[in-house]
Design a protein around this motif. Sequence first.
Motif, PDB file in Angstrom:
ATOM      1  N   THR A  18      19.444   4.832 -18.379  1.00  0.00           N
ATOM      2  CA  THR A  18      17.996   5.064 -18.417  1.00  0.00           C
ATOM      3  C   THR A  18      17.292   4.397 -19.597  1.00  0.00           C
TER       4      THR A  18
ATOM      5  N   THR B 231      14.294   2.219 -18.759  1.00  0.00           N
ATOM      6  CA  THR B 231      13.173   3.042 -18.310  1.00  0.00           C
ATOM      7  C   THR B 231      12.498   3.732 -19.484  1.00  0.00           C
TER       8      THR B 231
ATOM      9  N   LYS C 149       9.987   1.744 -12.327  1.00  0.00           N
ATOM     10  CA  LYS C 149      11.206   2.395 -12.820  1.00  0.00           C
ATOM     11  C   LYS C 149      10.978   3.885 -13.097  1.00  0.00           C
ATOM     12  N   VAL C 150       9.829   4.233 -13.650  1.00  0.00           N
ATOM     13  CA  VAL C 150       9.525   5.645 -13.913  1.00  0.00           C
ATOM     14  C   VAL C 150       9.448   6.400 -12.586  1.00  0.00           C
TER      15      VAL C 150
ATOM     16  N   GLU D  24      10.884   5.591  -9.700  1.00  0.00           N
ATOM     17  CA  GLU D  24      12.246   5.673  -9.148  1.00  0.00           C
ATOM     18  C   GLU D  24      13.038   6.768  -9.857  1.00  0.00           C
ATOM     19  N   PHE D  25      12.909   6.826 -11.182  1.00  0.00           N
ATOM     20  CA  PHE D  25      13.659   7.823 -11.935  1.00  0.00           C
ATOM     21  C   PHE D  25      13.188   9.233 -11.615  1.00  0.00           C
ATOM     22  N   GLU D  26      11.881   9.421 -11.457  1.00  0.00           N
ATOM     23  CA  GLU D  26      11.360  10.744 -11.092  1.00  0.00           C
ATOM     24  C   GLU D  26      11.922  11.185  -9.740  1.00  0.00           C
TER      25      GLU D  26
ATOM     26  N   PHE E  54      14.781  10.222  -8.473  1.00  0.00           N
ATOM     27  CA  PHE E  54      16.193  10.494  -8.712  1.00  0.00           C
ATOM     28  C   PHE E  54      16.374  11.890  -9.319  1.00  0.00           C
ATOM     29  N   VAL E  55      15.547  12.228 -10.306  1.00  0.00           N
ATOM     30  CA  VAL E  55      15.637  13.547 -10.953  1.00  0.00           C
ATOM     31  C   VAL E  55      15.377  14.651  -9.926  1.00  0.00           C
TER      32      VAL E  55
END
Length: 117
Positions: free
Chosen positions: A12, A15, A92-93, A95-97, A99-100
Amino acid sequence: MESSSNEFLRGTLKTIVLKMLAERGRMYGYEITQSVKERTQGQIALTFGALYPVLHKLEQEGMLLTESEEVDGRLRKYYSLTPQGTETAERKVSEFERFVEAMRSLLKPQPKLTVGH
């Protein structure tokens, strides 16, 4: 952060750096490490050994612009996002949200299913 958390951090780092620069506009390395440490109440402590390779890679990929400025007799390198870096940060933020959220769903206790005989 505990060593077992380092593998999460590695995935991460880009990101995190992109997000910090998207919010703050222009930062230098030490400022990034301190800002991350403050915002996570010390849970995430970026080392320079981890941060600078990511900054250099993002610069090579055309995501960052750098400016050197003399501060107190020392040269300080500031980083800021290019338009491409800004788009990548948003993606990316997001996508990461997602994923979380998926991980939260996986980690929620599920009722055990009973199999009828």
